[in-house]
Design a protein around this motif. Structure first.
Motif, mmCIF file in Angstrom:
data_model
loop_
_atom_site.group_PDB
_atom_site.id
_atom_site.type_symbol
_atom_site.label_atom_id
_atom_site.label_comp_id
_atom_site.label_asym_id
_atom_site.label_seq_id
_atom_site.Cartn_x
_atom_site.Cartn_y
_atom_site.Cartn_z
ATOM 1 N N PRO A 9 -46.945 57.944 25.107
ATOM 2 C CA PRO A 9 -47.900 56.866 24.861
ATOM 3 C C PRO A 9 -48.510 56.337 26.142
ATOM 4 O O PRO A 9 -49.692 56.022 26.206
ATOM 5 N N ALA A 10 -47.688 56.254 27.201
ATOM 6 C CA ALA A 10 -48.201 55.747 28.471
ATOM 7 C C ALA A 10 -49.276 56.671 29.018
ATOM 8 O O ALA A 10 -50.314 56.226 29.493
ATOM 9 N N LYS A 11 -49.021 57.978 28.915
ATOM 10 C CA LYS A 11 -50.022 58.933 29.404
ATOM 11 C C LYS A 11 -51.290 58.846 28.575
ATOM 12 O O LYS A 11 -52.403 58.871 29.102
ATOM 13 N N GLY A 12 -51.130 58.733 27.259
ATOM 14 C CA GLY A 12 -52.302 58.621 26.400
ATOM 15 C C GLY A 12 -53.083 57.357 26.685
ATOM 16 O O GLY A 12 -54.317 57.371 26.720
ATOM 17 N N SER A 13 -52.359 56.261 26.913
ATOM 18 C CA SER A 13 -53.014 54.993 27.231
ATOM 19 C C SER A 13 -53.767 55.090 28.547
ATOM 20 O O SER A 13 -54.868 54.559 28.687
ATOM 21 N N THR A 14 -53.167 55.763 29.507
ATOM 22 C CA THR A 14 -53.810 55.918 30.810
ATOM 23 C C THR A 14 -55.090 56.726 30.687
ATOM 24 O O THR A 14 -56.119 56.389 31.272
ATOM 25 N N ARG A 15 -55.023 57.806 29.909
ATOM 26 C CA ARG A 15 -56.224 58.633 29.708
ATOM 27 C C ARG A 15 -57.321 57.836 29.024
ATOM 28 O O ARG A 15 -58.498 57.922 29.396
ATOM 29 N N ALA A 16 -56.944 57.056 28.021
ATOM 30 C CA ALA A 16 -57.937 56.251 27.304
ATOM 31 C C ALA A 16 -58.559 55.212 28.227
ATOM 32 O O ALA A 16 -59.774 54.980 28.196
ATOM 33 N N ALA A 17 -57.732 54.592 29.063
ATOM 34 C CA ALA A 17 -58.237 53.581 29.997
ATOM 35 C C ALA A 17 -59.166 54.221 31.029
ATOM 36 O O ALA A 17 -60.206 53.656 31.382
ATOM 37 N N THR A 18 -58.784 55.418 31.498
ATOM 38 C CA THR A 18 -59.623 56.128 32.466
ATOM 39 C C THR A 18 -60.968 56.501 31.851
ATOM 40 O O THR A 18 -62.020 56.345 32.477
ATOM 41 N N ALA A 19 -60.935 56.977 30.601
ATOM 42 C CA ALA A 19 -62.175 57.350 29.910
ATOM 43 C C ALA A 19 -63.060 56.129 29.694
ATOM 44 O O ALA A 19 -64.285 56.185 29.894
#
Length: 202
Positions: A9-19
């Motif tokens: 989830p942390a990685k997914g959240s980071t990707r979403a925030a970066t996008a």
């Protein structure tokens, strides 16, 4: 639960925030570059460079230049909403209107170089795409007119919609002349006239 499962989830959240951050940079860059260069002279590569994003990545967020124009117009709408929200912290509607004039005059150097961001874009889009994106651009100006009319209505002056048109037309005129003459002080002088006019209203 394994360590890898807790990290997902942390990685997914980071990707979403970066996008999301990249999309915001592209939107802000589109608003800036389209204002400075105009729609026809702006390439998607120009916007990508201003945003610090590889050109190929732009198409992940925006498929066409028209979508970038729409994003730029949304940026102008958001900027107007933030400005009026800040102005509404003052309980006096006359002070709010004068604060709006102050905000316009504070952008006099930019206006002298490129004109009003929304006004110039609206005119260009009307010639290029009547009945399309020009309507979206016009909505930004209508939003400004509606807000100004609310302030005049709160002041109790007659014909608040007409007064709003006079105010916004004054801004469009002074930004056009400042741009045509490359003279930011046109904005300073005409801003003073608008403030004096606002003070004269009963």
């Amino acid at each position: 639960m394994t360590d890898s499962e807790t990290e997902q989830p942390a990685k997914g959240s980071t990707r979403a925030a970066t996008a999301a951050a990249k999309r915001r940079r592209l939107t802000a860059a589109a608003a800036q570059v389209l204002h400075e260069k105009g729609v026809e002279r702006t390439a998607i590569a120009d916007i990508a460079q201003a945003a610090g994003v590889p050109v190929g990545n732009v198409y992940y967020y925006f498929k066409t230049k028209d979508e970038l124009v729409e994003a730029a117009l949304a940026e102008h709408t958001a900027h107007l909403a933030a400005l009026t929200a800040e102005l509404e912290r003052d309980p006096d509607p006359r002070a709010r209107l004068k604060g709006l004039v102050d905000a316009w005059v504070s952008q006099r150097e930019t206006a002298a170089r490129y004109g009003c961001p929304t006004g110039t874009l609206t005119v260009e889009l009307d010639k290029r795409d009547p009945g399309g994106l020009d309507e979206t651009a016009a909505q930004v100006i209508r939003g400004l007119l509606d807000w100004a009319a609310q302030q005049f209505r709160a002041l109790g002056v007659p014909d608040p919609d007409g007064h709003a048109v006079t105010l916004v037309a004054g801004y469009q005129g002074m930004s056009l002349l400042a741009n045509a003459l490359r003279d930011p002080e046109v904005m300073t002088r005409e801003g003073d006239r608008l403030r004096t006019w606002l003070d004269s209203l009963a």
